[in-house]
Design a protein around this motif. Structure first.
Motif, PDB file in Angstrom:
ATOM      1  N   LEU A 133       0.964  -1.267  -0.386  1.00  0.00           N
ATOM      2  CA  LEU A 133       0.692  -0.082  -0.112  1.00  0.00           C
ATOM      3  C   LEU A 133       1.159   1.164  -0.379  1.00  0.00           C
ATOM      4  O   LEU A 133       0.645   1.915  -0.170  1.00  0.00           O
ATOM      5  N   ARG A 134       2.053   1.059   0.574  1.00  0.00           N
ATOM      6  CA  ARG A 134       3.096   2.493   0.514  1.00  0.00           C
ATOM      7  C   ARG A 134       3.372   2.737  -0.932  1.00  0.00           C
ATOM      8  O   ARG A 134       3.565   4.121  -1.106  1.00  0.00           O
ATOM      9  N   ALA A 135       3.895   1.191  -1.135  1.00  0.00           N
ATOM     10  CA  ALA A 135       4.183   2.124  -2.766  1.00  0.00           C
ATOM     11  C   ALA A 135       3.163   2.834  -3.267  1.00  0.00           C
ATOM     12  O   ALA A 135       3.387   3.316  -4.017  1.00  0.00           O
ATOM     13  N   GLN A 136       2.026   1.858  -2.781  1.00  0.00           N
ATOM     14  CA  GLN A 136       0.783   2.505  -4.163  1.00  0.00           C
ATOM     15  C   GLN A 136       0.994   4.136  -3.839  1.00  0.00           C
ATOM     16  O   GLN A 136       0.572   5.119  -4.682  1.00  0.00           O
ATOM     17  N   LEU A 137       0.616   4.558  -2.815  1.00  0.00           N
ATOM     18  CA  LEU A 137       0.442   6.252  -2.349  1.00  0.00           C
ATOM     19  C   LEU A 137       2.201   6.887  -3.091  1.00  0.00           C
ATOM     20  O   LEU A 137       2.187   8.119  -3.499  1.00  0.00           O
ATOM     21  N   LEU A 138       2.823   6.676  -3.489  1.00  0.00           N
ATOM     22  CA  LEU A 138       4.012   7.251  -3.793  1.00  0.00           C
ATOM     23  C   LEU A 138       5.111   6.415  -5.304  1.00  0.00           C
ATOM     24  O   LEU A 138       5.498   6.658  -6.193  1.00  0.00           O
ATOM     25  N   GLU A 139       3.260   5.831  -6.149  1.00  0.00           N
ATOM     26  CA  GLU A 139       3.664   5.852  -7.361  1.00  0.00           C
ATOM     27  C   GLU A 139       3.363   6.865  -8.526  1.00  0.00           C
ATOM     28  O   GLU A 139       4.309   6.670  -9.515  1.00  0.00           O
ATOM     29  N   GLU A 140       3.260   8.012  -8.259  1.00  0.00           N
ATOM     30  CA  GLU A 140       3.621   9.079  -9.184  1.00  0.00           C
ATOM     31  C   GLU A 140       3.883  10.105  -8.791  1.00  0.00           C
ATOM     32  O   GLU A 140       3.340  11.312  -8.366  1.00  0.00           O
ATOM     33  N   PRO A 141       5.303   9.647  -8.032  1.00  0.00           N
ATOM     34  CA  PRO A 141       5.504  11.617  -8.309  1.00  0.00           C
ATOM     35  C   PRO A 141       6.106  12.402  -8.541  1.00  0.00           C
ATOM     36  O   PRO A 141       6.023  12.389 -10.162  1.00  0.00           O
ATOM     37  N   VAL A 142       5.887  13.766  -7.900  1.00  0.00           N
ATOM     38  CA  VAL A 142       5.994  14.945  -9.216  1.00  0.00           C
ATOM     39  C   VAL A 142       8.160  15.025  -8.956  1.00  0.00           C
ATOM     40  O   VAL A 142       8.042  15.450  -8.162  1.00  0.00           O
ATOM     41  N   ASP A 143       8.182  15.663  -9.994  1.00  0.00           N
ATOM     42  CA  ASP A 143       9.711  15.950  -9.440  1.00  0.00           C
ATOM     43  C   ASP A 143       9.913  17.333  -8.889  1.00  0.00           C
ATOM     44  O   ASP A 143       8.988  18.015  -8.180  1.00  0.00           O
ATOM     45  N   GLY A 144      11.024  16.636  -8.563  1.00  0.00           N
ATOM     46  CA  GLY A 144      11.316  17.858  -7.504  1.00  0.00           C
ATOM     47  C   GLY A 144      11.009  18.292  -5.986  1.00  0.00           C
ATOM     48  O   GLY A 144      11.560  19.012  -4.526  1.00  0.00           O
ATOM     49  N   VAL A 145      10.014  16.943  -5.738  1.00  0.00           N
ATOM     50  CA  VAL A 145       9.720  17.011  -4.412  1.00  0.00           C
ATOM     51  C   VAL A 145       9.766  15.069  -3.852  1.00  0.00           C
ATOM     52  O   VAL A 145      10.058  14.231  -4.110  1.00  0.00           O
ATOM     53  N   MET A 146      10.254  15.551  -2.231  1.00  0.00           N
ATOM     54  CA  MET A 146      10.556  14.208  -1.720  1.00  0.00           C
ATOM     55  C   MET A 146       9.545  13.440  -1.157  1.00  0.00           C
ATOM     56  O   MET A 146       9.115  14.361  -0.088  1.00  0.00           O
ATOM     57  N   VAL A 147      10.100  12.412  -0.755  1.00  0.00           N
ATOM     58  CA  VAL A 147       8.773  11.841  -0.189  1.00  0.00           C
ATOM     59  C   VAL A 147       8.980  11.347   0.653  1.00  0.00           C
ATOM     60  O   VAL A 147       9.662   9.923   0.299  1.00  0.00           O
ATOM     61  N   GLN A 148       8.758  10.966   2.172  1.00  0.00           N
ATOM     62  CA  GLN A 148       9.448   9.873   2.759  1.00  0.00           C
ATOM     63  C   GLN A 148       8.759   9.159   4.213  1.00  0.00           C
ATOM     64  O   GLN A 148       7.935  10.144   4.673  1.00  0.00           O
ATOM     65  N   ASN A 260       7.629  25.992  -6.410  1.00  0.00           N
ATOM     66  CA  ASN A 260       8.452  24.500  -5.391  1.00  0.00           C
ATOM     67  C   ASN A 260       7.046  23.666  -4.798  1.00  0.00           C
ATOM     68  O   ASN A 260       6.804  23.287  -4.399  1.00  0.00           O
ATOM     69  N   TRP A 261       6.528  25.104  -4.101  1.00  0.00           N
ATOM     70  CA  TRP A 261       5.721  24.616  -2.830  1.00  0.00           C
ATOM     71  C   TRP A 261       4.120  24.762  -3.576  1.00  0.00           C
ATOM     72  O   TRP A 261       3.734  23.660  -3.038  1.00  0.00           O
ATOM     73  N   VAL A 262       3.985  24.872  -4.699  1.00  0.00           N
ATOM     74  CA  VAL A 262       2.544  24.917  -5.701  1.00  0.00           C
ATOM     75  C   VAL A 262       3.176  23.335  -5.558  1.00  0.00           C
ATOM     76  O   VAL A 262       1.790  21.923  -5.778  1.00  0.00           O
ATOM     77  N   ARG A 263       4.539  22.635  -6.314  1.00  0.00           N
ATOM     78  CA  ARG A 263       4.748  21.464  -6.755  1.00  0.00           C
ATOM     79  C   ARG A 263       4.662  20.662  -5.062  1.00  0.00           C
ATOM     80  O   ARG A 263       3.888  18.939  -5.547  1.00  0.00           O
ATOM     81  N   ALA A 264       4.358  20.686  -4.372  1.00  0.00           N
ATOM     82  CA  ALA A 264       4.435  19.650  -3.287  1.00  0.00           C
ATOM     83  C   ALA A 264       3.335  20.038  -3.062  1.00  0.00           C
ATOM     84  O   ALA A 264       2.721  18.578  -2.639  1.00  0.00           O
ATOM     85  N   GLY A 265       2.513  20.969  -2.994  1.00  0.00           N
ATOM     86  CA  GLY A 265       1.228  20.760  -3.295  1.00  0.00           C
ATOM     87  C   GLY A 265       0.099  19.762  -3.618  1.00  0.00           C
ATOM     88  O   GLY A 265      -0.386  19.565  -3.458  1.00  0.00           O
ATOM     89  N   GLU A 266       0.880  19.699  -5.066  1.00  0.00           N
ATOM     90  CA  GLU A 266       0.326  18.613  -6.160  1.00  0.00           C
ATOM     91  C   GLU A 266       0.806  17.787  -5.763  1.00  0.00           C
ATOM     92  O   GLU A 266      -0.067  16.222  -5.233  1.00  0.00           O
ATOM     93  N   GLN A 267       2.078  16.791  -4.621  1.00  0.00           N
ATOM     94  CA  GLN A 267       2.548  15.653  -4.526  1.00  0.00           C
ATOM     95  C   GLN A 267       1.499  15.374  -3.623  1.00  0.00           C
ATOM     96  O   GLN A 267       0.935  14.376  -3.178  1.00  0.00           O
ATOM     97  N   VAL A 268       1.630  16.476  -2.738  1.00  0.00           N
ATOM     98  CA  VAL A 268       0.463  16.239  -1.106  1.00  0.00           C
ATOM     99  C   VAL A 268      -0.735  15.762  -1.695  1.00  0.00           C
ATOM    100  O   VAL A 268      -1.658  14.661  -1.121  1.00  0.00           O
ATOM    101  N   GLN A 269      -0.956  16.142  -2.204  1.00  0.00           N
ATOM    102  CA  GLN A 269      -3.134  16.220  -2.368  1.00  0.00           C
ATOM    103  C   GLN A 269      -3.271  14.916  -3.357  1.00  0.00           C
ATOM    104  O   GLN A 269      -3.849  13.905  -3.467  1.00  0.00           O
ATOM    105  N   ARG A 270      -1.704  14.213  -4.036  1.00  0.00           N
ATOM    106  CA  ARG A 270      -1.939  12.858  -4.753  1.00  0.00           C
ATOM    107  C   ARG A 270      -1.709  12.201  -3.662  1.00  0.00           C
ATOM    108  O   ARG A 270      -2.728  10.822  -3.925  1.00  0.00           O
ATOM    109  N   THR A 324      18.516  18.120   4.300  1.00  0.00           N
ATOM    110  CA  THR A 324      19.103  19.525   3.251  1.00  0.00           C
ATOM    111  C   THR A 324      17.729  19.347   2.397  1.00  0.00           C
ATOM    112  O   THR A 324      16.661  18.058   2.867  1.00  0.00           O
ATOM    113  N   GLY A 325      17.328  20.072   2.286  1.00  0.00           N
ATOM    114  CA  GLY A 325      15.820  20.086   2.052  1.00  0.00           C
ATOM    115  C   GLY A 325      15.415  21.224   3.125  1.00  0.00           C
ATOM    116  O   GLY A 325      15.637  21.536   3.653  1.00  0.00           O
ATOM    117  N   THR A 326      13.726  21.696   2.326  1.00  0.00           N
ATOM    118  CA  THR A 326      12.625  22.195   3.229  1.00  0.00           C
ATOM    119  C   THR A 326      11.661  21.479   4.030  1.00  0.00           C
ATOM    120  O   THR A 326      11.432  20.646   2.347  1.00  0.00           O
TER     121      THR A 326
END
Ligand SMILES: Cc1cc2nc3c(=O)[nH]c(=O)nc-3n(C[C@H](O)[C@H](O)[C@H](O)COP(=O)(O)O)c2cc1C
Length: 353
Positions: A133-148, A260-270, A324-326
């Motif tokens: 399930l964790r893998a499914q959540l991370l299936e569609e990464p947004v460029d420049g955004v890291m998910v841990q 980059n915050w907009v992109r991060a928002g896209e990733q969060v919502q995804r 590193t990163g914000t």
């Protein structure tokens, strides 16, 4: 339907405003330049908040609304082309162009999840989330955004400590206190009239907690009770919520700038939409990150001298946890009793330019 808008545009807008926003401030404006072209900008006045440092939370929420529009469009067989606006501190953020492309069509389950998604602030079950399930959540990464995804006890506990420190500052800050109480919707009627802000019965505190919250409205009362450990107890509660959960998810971006915050928002919502589809609950807990960023840039300016020691402690913990990163968003993810219904939104025409 809103006058002058087509049914397609109305559906796109209806999806866009189901996005999450800090304190449910709904900081979006939309302008349809043609049937298939929409410009997204910020409503900075609605977004005003101590936590919206340099409009970052606003940008994140705009990213989430962009993701919603993309999902709605894809469910109708449209591809979305996204052009970010030039970063000049202005209100314009992006333009979306929809073009017919049946290959982009996605399942109705995804769009249903978009409309069902809601924050769940109740305690979750301390149950693991299966790696598949964790893998499914991370299936569609947004460029420049890291998910841990933090799933091991030690990591969760370290972040729970950070959340607790952040909330000790939050609950002992008079400006944040006033802001919170100005945004609380104390009953159904108020929620239906105002349609923006936090409904008390969606805070997951139960009827007794809601009564306590009403009673804590005058700041001097909070100050008096703090001598008896009130702030400490409230922050502890957040720490416990974070500790007993399937996972904490940290979203970071390596680059600065609102795009980059907009992109991060896209990733969060995804991830949040996908989580909803999988039956998982989500609860954002980014307060410590945002307080730390304000302190890191502006120093003690907007805080009380009494916060200095806590802010320094927060700084050193976050520095070691995010070398590193914000940090853009931190949220609880897990299994739990779902929330019923949806949080309020303003009428559609209030979002149109
Ligand atoms: C940038 C951002 C920060 C948020 N911070 C918090 C938070 O600290 N605590 C919380 O319970 N919810 C937080 N939320 C969730 C919002 O309160 C929520 O999205 C809003 O009330 C609308 O509710 P809904 O998402 O259930 O529709 C945050 C959302 C965003 C986009």
């Amino acid at each position: 339907m809103v006058p002058d808008m087509t049914e397609f545009q109305t559906r796109i807008l209806t999806a866009a405003i189901r996005a999450p926003s800090g304190d449910n401030c709904q900081p979006w404006r939309f302008h349809f330049e043609s049937e298939l072209l929409v410009r997204v900008s910020a409503h900075f006045h609605r977004a005003k908040s101590f936590f919206d440092f340099e409009h970052r939370a606003t940008a994140l929420s705009i990213g989430a609304s962009i993701e919603n529009m993309r999902v709605q469009a894809a469910s109708e067989g449209f591809a979305t082309e996204l052009a970010y606006a030039v970063e000049n501190g202005g209100e314009n953020y992006a333009t979306l162009t929809f073009t017919r492309n049946e290959a982009m069509r996605i399942s109705q389950a995804r769009v249903a999840a978009l409309f069902e998604r809601t924050v769940n602030r109740r305690p979750f079950l301390p149950m693991a989330i299966h790696p598949s399930l964790r893998a499914q959540l991370l299936e569609e990464p947004v460029d420049g955004v890291m998910v841990q995804m933090i799933t091991e006890r030690r990591g969760i506990s370290q972040w729970a400590d950070v959340i607790e420190i952040g909330d000790r500052i939050r609950y002992s800050h008079p400006v944040i206190h006033e802001e919170l109480f100005s945004k609380l919707l104390f009953n159904r009627q108020m929620a239906q009239d105002v349609r923006m802000g936090l409904e008390i019965d969606r805070l997951g505190v139960g009827p007794l907690g809601a009564m306590l919250l009403r009673w804590l409205r005058p700041w001097p009362r909070v100050q008096r009770l703090s001598r008896w450990g009130l702030v400490y107890a409230l922050a502890r509660q957040s720490g416990l919520l974070a500790r007993f959960t399937g996972a904490l998810v940290l979203i970071t971006t390596g680059r600065t700038g609102s795009q980059n915050w907009v992109r991060a928002g896209e990733q969060v919502q995804r991830i949040w939409i996908k989580a909803q589809e999988l039956g998982l609950q989500t609860h954002p807990m980014p307060v410590a990150l945002y307080l730390d960023q304000r302190y890191h840039t502006e120093g003690l300016n907007d805080f009380l001298p009494a916060h200095n020691e806590l802010l320094q402690r927060l700084r050193s913990r976050i520095e070691s946890l995010i070398p590193t990163g914000t940090g853009v968003m931190l949220f609880r993810l897990g299994w739990g009793w779902p929330m019923r219904g949806q949080s309020v939104r303003l009428p559609l025409d209030r979002f149109l330019d």
